[in-house]
Design a protein around this motif. Structure first.
Motif, PDB file in Angstrom:
ATOM      1  N   TYR A 197       0.985  -1.133  -0.069  1.00  0.00           N
ATOM      2  CA  TYR A 197       0.140  -0.071   0.085  1.00  0.00           C
ATOM      3  C   TYR A 197       1.016   1.081  -0.164  1.00  0.00           C
ATOM      4  O   TYR A 197       2.057   1.211   0.665  1.00  0.00           O
TER       5      TYR A 197
ATOM      6  N   TYR B  28       0.345   5.310   1.064  1.00  0.00           N
ATOM      7  CA  TYR B  28      -0.417   6.174   1.811  1.00  0.00           C
ATOM      8  C   TYR B  28       0.417   7.757   1.794  1.00  0.00           C
ATOM      9  O   TYR B  28       1.657   7.627   1.693  1.00  0.00           O
TER      10      TYR B  28
ATOM     11  N   ARG C 223       0.642  11.475   3.975  1.00  0.00           N
ATOM     12  CA  ARG C 223       0.269  12.464   4.891  1.00  0.00           C
ATOM     13  C   ARG C 223       0.799  13.987   4.600  1.00  0.00           C
ATOM     14  O   ARG C 223       1.968  14.051   4.637  1.00  0.00           O
TER      15      ARG C 223
ATOM     16  N   ILE D 241      -3.915  10.646   7.439  1.00  0.00           N
ATOM     17  CA  ILE D 241      -3.054   9.796   6.341  1.00  0.00           C
ATOM     18  C   ILE D 241      -4.201   9.103   5.459  1.00  0.00           C
ATOM     19  O   ILE D 241      -5.022   8.674   5.606  1.00  0.00           O
TER      20      ILE D 241
ATOM     21  N   PHE E 120      -4.975   7.248   1.817  1.00  0.00           N
ATOM     22  CA  PHE E 120      -4.789   5.898   1.058  1.00  0.00           C
ATOM     23  C   PHE E 120      -4.555   6.412  -0.420  1.00  0.00           C
ATOM     24  O   PHE E 120      -5.220   7.027  -0.909  1.00  0.00           O
TER      25      PHE E 120
ATOM     26  N   HIS F  54      -3.375   0.365  -3.701  1.00  0.00           N
ATOM     27  CA  HIS F  54      -2.965  -0.943  -3.174  1.00  0.00           C
ATOM     28  C   HIS F  54      -2.683  -2.212  -4.349  1.00  0.00           C
ATOM     29  O   HIS F  54      -3.310  -1.801  -5.201  1.00  0.00           O
TER      30      HIS F  54
ATOM     31  N   PHE G 251       3.914   7.149   2.824  1.00  0.00           N
ATOM     32  CA  PHE G 251       4.395   5.888   3.424  1.00  0.00           C
ATOM     33  C   PHE G 251       3.968   4.599   2.494  1.00  0.00           C
ATOM     34  O   PHE G 251       3.033   4.781   1.997  1.00  0.00           O
TER      35      PHE G 251
ATOM     36  N   LEU H 185      -1.384  -3.628   9.161  1.00  0.00           N
ATOM     37  CA  LEU H 185      -0.470  -3.062   8.066  1.00  0.00           C
ATOM     38  C   LEU H 185       0.722  -2.935   8.696  1.00  0.00           C
ATOM     39  O   LEU H 185       0.802  -2.136   9.837  1.00  0.00           O
TER      40      LEU H 185
ATOM     41  N   PHE I 127       4.253  -0.606   8.373  1.00  0.00           N
ATOM     42  CA  PHE I 127       4.449   0.541   7.923  1.00  0.00           C
ATOM     43  C   PHE I 127       5.963   0.681   7.660  1.00  0.00           C
ATOM     44  O   PHE I 127       6.608   0.530   8.693  1.00  0.00           O
ATOM     45  N   GLY I 128       6.471   1.591   6.496  1.00  0.00           N
ATOM     46  CA  GLY I 128       7.883   2.104   6.393  1.00  0.00           C
ATOM     47  C   GLY I 128       8.133   3.196   7.068  1.00  0.00           C
ATOM     48  O   GLY I 128       7.010   3.872   7.760  1.00  0.00           O
ATOM     49  N   GLU I 129       9.166   3.808   7.323  1.00  0.00           N
ATOM     50  CA  GLU I 129       9.576   5.090   7.977  1.00  0.00           C
ATOM     51  C   GLU I 129       8.773   6.369   7.258  1.00  0.00           C
ATOM     52  O   GLU I 129       8.973   7.435   7.598  1.00  0.00           O
TER      53      GLU I 129
ATOM     54  N   TYR J 133      -2.695   3.155  15.681  1.00  0.00           N
ATOM     55  CA  TYR J 133      -1.422   3.473  15.482  1.00  0.00           C
ATOM     56  C   TYR J 133      -0.693   4.497  16.235  1.00  0.00           C
ATOM     57  O   TYR J 133      -1.156   5.666  16.673  1.00  0.00           O
TER      58      TYR J 133
ATOM     59  N   GLY K  95       9.739  10.819  12.949  1.00  0.00           N
ATOM     60  CA  GLY K  95      10.446  10.374  11.878  1.00  0.00           C
ATOM     61  C   GLY K  95      10.485   8.943  11.521  1.00  0.00           C
ATOM     62  O   GLY K  95      11.168   8.344  10.818  1.00  0.00           O
ATOM     63  N   LYS K  96       9.383   8.496  11.957  1.00  0.00           N
ATOM     64  CA  LYS K  96       9.078   7.013  11.951  1.00  0.00           C
ATOM     65  C   LYS K  96       7.904   6.934  11.249  1.00  0.00           C
ATOM     66  O   LYS K  96       6.823   7.896  11.251  1.00  0.00           O
ATOM     67  N   GLY K  97       7.516   5.609  10.929  1.00  0.00           N
ATOM     68  CA  GLY K  97       6.036   5.252  10.435  1.00  0.00           C
ATOM     69  C   GLY K  97       5.318   4.607  11.416  1.00  0.00           C
ATOM     70  O   GLY K  97       5.612   4.589  12.589  1.00  0.00           O
ATOM     71  N   PRO K  98       3.890   4.810  11.092  1.00  0.00           N
ATOM     72  CA  PRO K  98       2.942   4.343  11.875  1.00  0.00           C
ATOM     73  C   PRO K  98       3.335   2.909  12.587  1.00  0.00           C
ATOM     74  O   PRO K  98       3.505   2.135  11.663  1.00  0.00           O
TER      75      PRO K  98
ATOM     76  N   PHE L 151      -2.858   7.714  15.771  1.00  0.00           N
ATOM     77  CA  PHE L 151      -4.078   7.790  14.710  1.00  0.00           C
ATOM     78  C   PHE L 151      -5.156   6.572  14.746  1.00  0.00           C
ATOM     79  O   PHE L 151      -4.453   5.281  15.285  1.00  0.00           O
TER      80      PHE L 151
ATOM     81  N   LEU M 174      -8.160   1.026   4.649  1.00  0.00           N
ATOM     82  CA  LEU M 174      -8.007   1.337   5.889  1.00  0.00           C
ATOM     83  C   LEU M 174      -7.912   2.903   5.836  1.00  0.00           C
ATOM     84  O   LEU M 174      -7.481   3.420   4.983  1.00  0.00           O
TER      85      LEU M 174
ATOM     86  N   PHE N 154      -7.874   6.448   7.710  1.00  0.00           N
ATOM     87  CA  PHE N 154      -7.096   7.062   8.844  1.00  0.00           C
ATOM     88  C   PHE N 154      -7.831   8.277   9.428  1.00  0.00           C
ATOM     89  O   PHE N 154      -8.388   9.253   8.688  1.00  0.00           O
ATOM     90  N   GLY N 155      -7.740   8.773  10.628  1.00  0.00           N
ATOM     91  CA  GLY N 155      -8.150  10.159  11.249  1.00  0.00           C
ATOM     92  C   GLY N 155      -7.017  10.907  11.112  1.00  0.00           C
ATOM     93  O   GLY N 155      -5.915  10.488  10.742  1.00  0.00           O
TER      94      GLY N 155
END
Lengths: 114, 113
Positions: free
Chosen positions: A33, A35, A37, A43, A45, A48, A91, A103, A105-107, B36, B41-44, B89, B101, B103-104
């Motif tokens: 996926y 995403y 932000r 965040i 979508f 996919h 993301f 899911l 997630f990457g950074e 989440y 600096g990081k992902g959820p 989140f 999915l 997200f808020g």
């Protein structure tokens, strides 16, 4: 086991230029996926993949965005030409085949368009 | 349209106190919910999830409460620690549909010393 990795972590480009973001999902994860932000917002979508096929690309903002997942492994997201409003954190996430839960997630790749 | 929103964009709590982060969702068909945590600096990162056949689920120092009647979700963090400072989140999904999915917008939790 390696997690989801994304590259680059940060990219600064000028309006009109092209940027390609890369995501390597967790090995064996069929679902991938993208995403995004935008500053201070939710965040959202983008799309996919299931293996190499686009399952849902309803979140792609416009045709300046192109995602690929050749061979069903890593994925790229190209923005061409980039606009100011494309700035944000992109993301990538992955999950196992048929899994409808968590899911991973990457950074994220932070994109700044000047 | 469908949306998942948070009541408060920021929350500050004293170290050691309990934190409560709230979330409202609008899709009555949603049957799976996740919290989440995103550190700078990081992902959820997954914290805890709950399915619609439950109204409460507990993890380590965290509890998620689901009120389907008013479409409200909350995350309770016990004995909040400095490492809990992050953006939280909520996300929701209708498992039976192709919708992804959702997200808020996130709540920034700041833990004060």
């Amino acid at each position: 086991e390696a997690g989801v990795t994304q590259f680059p972590s940060h990219s600064v480009i000028e309006k009109g230029q092209t940027v390609t973001l890369r995501c390597d999902p967790i090995s064996g994860h069929d679902n991938l996926y993208w995403y995004r932000r935008v500053m201070g917002k939710e965040i959202k979508f983008l799309l996919h993949f299931v293996k190499e096929s686009k399952q849902d690309e309803s979140g792609m903002p416009n045709n300046r965005f192109l995602a690929e997942r050749t061979g069903g492994t890593y994925s790229t997201l190209k923005v061409q030409p980039a606009e100011l409003e494309d700035s944000g954190v992109y993301f990538c996430a992955s999950s196992q085949a048929g899994y409808t839960g968590e899911l991973f997630f990457g950074e994220g790749s932070r994109l700044t368009v000047l | 349209g469908e949306s998942v929103g948070l009541h408060l964009p920021t929350l500050s709590v004293q170290e050691g106190d309990n934190s409560i982060i709230n979330c409202a969702y609008s899709n009555s068909a949603s049957d799976y919910f996740i919290w989440y945590k995103q550190e700078s600096g990081k992902g959820p990162q997954f914290i805890i999830d709950i399915r619609s056949n439950m109204d409460k689920r507990q993890g380590q120092r965290v509890t998620v409460l689901l009120n389907k009647t008013v479409k409200h979700l909350s995350l309770q963090i016990a004995a909040t620690q400095p490492g809990d400072s992050a953006v939280y989140f909520c996300a929701e999904k209708d498992v039976g549909s192709a919708r992804q999915l959702t997200f808020g917008s996130g709540t920034q939790l700041t833990v004060l010393p």
